[in-house]
Enzyme design. Structure first.
Site, PDB file in Angstrom:
ATOM      1  N   ARG A 167      30.786  31.443  -5.106  1.00  0.00           N
ATOM      2  CA  ARG A 167      31.351  31.848  -3.818  1.00  0.00           C
ATOM      3  C   ARG A 167      31.512  33.362  -3.715  1.00  0.00           C
ATOM      4  NH1 ARG A 167      37.789  30.402  -3.483  1.00  0.00           N
ATOM      5  NH2 ARG A 167      38.498  31.770  -5.141  1.00  0.00           N
TER       6      ARG A 167
ATOM      7  N   ARG B 157      26.545  40.918   0.266  1.00  0.00           N
ATOM      8  CA  ARG B 157      26.091  41.199   1.623  1.00  0.00           C
ATOM      9  C   ARG B 157      25.161  42.402   1.660  1.00  0.00           C
ATOM     10  NH1 ARG B 157      31.911  40.864   3.059  1.00  0.00           N
ATOM     11  NH2 ARG B 157      32.360  38.648   3.184  1.00  0.00           N
TER      12      ARG B 157
ATOM     13  N   ARG C 266      44.613  29.094 -17.426  1.00  0.00           N
ATOM     14  CA  ARG C 266      44.812  30.510 -17.684  1.00  0.00           C
ATOM     15  C   ARG C 266      46.141  30.900 -17.043  1.00  0.00           C
ATOM     16  NH1 ARG C 266      42.558  33.058 -21.558  1.00  0.00           N
ATOM     17  NH2 ARG C 266      42.411  35.029 -20.439  1.00  0.00           N
TER      18      ARG C 266
ATOM     19  N   ARG D 172      43.661  43.907 -12.945  1.00  0.00           N
ATOM     20  CA  ARG D 172      43.760  44.640 -11.677  1.00  0.00           C
ATOM     21  C   ARG D 172      45.157  45.197 -11.487  1.00  0.00           C
ATOM     22  NH1 ARG D 172      43.487  39.835  -7.008  1.00  0.00           N
ATOM     23  NH2 ARG D 172      45.318  38.670  -7.681  1.00  0.00           N
TER      24      ARG D 172
ATOM     25  N   GLU E  83      48.160  43.235 -13.765  1.00  0.00           N
ATOM     26  CA  GLU E  83      47.997  41.827 -14.100  1.00  0.00           C
ATOM     27  C   GLU E  83      47.211  41.682 -15.403  1.00  0.00           C
ATOM     28  OE1 GLU E  83      46.449  39.460 -10.930  1.00  0.00           O
ATOM     29  OE2 GLU E  83      47.866  40.234  -9.447  1.00  0.00           O
TER      30      GLU E  83
ATOM     31  N   TYR F 285      41.663  24.694  -8.516  1.00  0.00           N
ATOM     32  CA  TYR F 285      42.002  25.993  -7.937  1.00  0.00           C
ATOM     33  C   TYR F 285      41.745  25.940  -6.438  1.00  0.00           C
ATOM     34  CZ  TYR F 285      42.309  30.870  -6.842  1.00  0.00           C
ATOM     35  OH  TYR F 285      42.692  32.061  -6.278  1.00  0.00           O
TER      36      TYR F 285
ATOM     37  N   ASP G  46      42.471  27.520  -2.563  1.00  0.00           N
ATOM     38  CA  ASP G  46      43.015  28.579  -1.732  1.00  0.00           C
ATOM     39  C   ASP G  46      44.174  28.006  -0.924  1.00  0.00           C
ATOM     40  OD1 ASP G  46      41.301  30.648  -2.519  1.00  0.00           O
ATOM     41  OD2 ASP G  46      39.735  30.005  -1.119  1.00  0.00           O
TER      42      ASP G  46
END
Length: 367
Positions: free
Chosen positions: A171, A175, A248, A279, A299, A347, A349
């Site tokens: 995913r 572009r 995780r 990040r 993180e 997982y 969204d």
């Protein structure tokens, strides 16, 4: 029985389910082991900034039903997710787009970028990607994989990319345009005032008890409701009787800085393998903050161990089989509904979690 539904977990799944059932005339009780509502989307105010305590959550969806439902409880701003990748001081655009390709190769046209990716894919000899590394190279070429994917992914999952399934990265937005919108969803943004305020409105008028660990106090809640909605880890519900599912986890180092702008963006990914964190989040930029100070969170990804907060299911073949065994075991408790990321070991969204909670509530109402 005092309640129709005992809902274990005051996160987004539990809150949405509780709201719909309450509005349908059902009596519900929501409990949560934490001392606050909203689960992992909890935001707390620090220096007037809504800090995403359990990591960045950016709402995005193409599902109008979900969007319309949540807009009854929150007004969303126009935040667009445009992360930056930092590779040893070199900055690249995420998602991978023409800005990325120009910085990496000096190409100017989409045709040049596509030709460069195709040449690197052919040179790697990949036809049918068998793992994450091969999938990534087939999507964006070897150079981008080596600089912007390999190190970050190894830190995130604690495994070599050759040992991770290809679907993890399918995913990934690529572009041949200059569009910096990572999600490109029809609806996206951050609830103004933070996610906690949205969940407070979802739970308005509903009995909520915090600091209650259902797994430790299960006996005292036995028989209080006709059905239980459980949003915790499914293996934990069954006392890990078939074994532990793998996750995780994430550790956060959050600090207040005496500056109004630390990195100029809400999300900067550190993609080299040497930097220990994945990040840095600068929370004020989720809501276009102009405060004199700023709050950042580094993180650190880690392997889950008992007592840690589980974040990302490790959806490989071994864990998939174990989860299916727990699903079979769940059929022995027909009055328990397992929902959300942990209850379904996937997982999801946020919009998918909301949609599943709405669908489950509708199924219950319609019998």
């Amino acid at each position: 029985m005092k309640y129709d539904y005992l809902i274990v977990g005051a996160g987004i799944y539990g809150a949405v389910f509780a709201r719909v059932m309450t509005d349908a005339g059902k009596k519900v009780l929501v409990i949560d082991k934490r001392d606050h509502i909203a689960g992992n989307i909890y935001t707390e105010s620090v220096e007037g900034i809504n800090v995403h305590k359990y990591g960045a959550h950016i709402f995005h969806t193409n599902n109008k039903k979900v969007w319309d439902f949540l807009n009854k409880y929150a007004e969303f701003n126009r935040y667009t997710n445009s992360p930056v990748a930092n590779y040893k001081g070199e900055l690249y655009s995420l998602p991978f787009n023409m800005y990325t390709f120009n910085k990496m190769w000096g190409v100017v046209t989409p045709q040049e970028a596509a030709a460069k990716i195709e040449a690197q894919r052919k040179e790697a000899g990949i036809t049918e990607p068998k793992n994450l590394e091969e999938q990534a190279i087939s999507l964006v070429g070897t150079d981008i994989y080596e600089k912007l994917i390999k190190g970050y992914t190894m830190k995130q999952w604690g495994r070599p990319c050759t040992e991770l399934p290809s679907f993890i990265i399918k995913r990934l937005p690529v572009r041949l345009t200059f569009d910096n919108n990572y999600f490109n969803a029809l609806y996206q943004g951050i609830p103004m005032g933070g996610y906690t305020a949205m969940v407070e409105r979802l739970l308005e008028g509903i009995e909520v008890r915090l600091g209650v660990d259902y797994l430790l106090e299960r006996d005292s809640y036995e028989g209080v409701a006709a059905k239980t909605v459980y949003t915790g880890a499914i293996d934990g519900f069954f006392d890990y009787s078939l074994g532990y599912l793998e996750y995780r986890s994430v550790r956060f180092e959050t600090e207040v800085l005496d500056t109004d702008n630390f990195q100029g963006n809400a999300v900067v990914n550190y993609t080299d393998s040497e930097t220990p964190f994945t990040r840095i989040i600068e929370h004020k930029f989720f809501e276009f903050g102009t405060q004199e100070k700023t709050v950042i969170s580094r993180e650190y990804s880690s392997e889950w161990k008992f007592g840690d907060e589980p974040y990302y299911p490790v959806n490989d073949e071994k864990n998939g089989k174990l989860y299916e065994s727990y699903v079979e075991l769940s059929k022995t408790v027909p009055n328990v509904i397992f929902g959300g990321r942990l209850g379904e070991y996937k997982y999801y969204d946020m919009d998918v979690v909301v949609d599943k909670a709405l669908s489950m509530a509708e199924a219950e109402i319609n019998g």
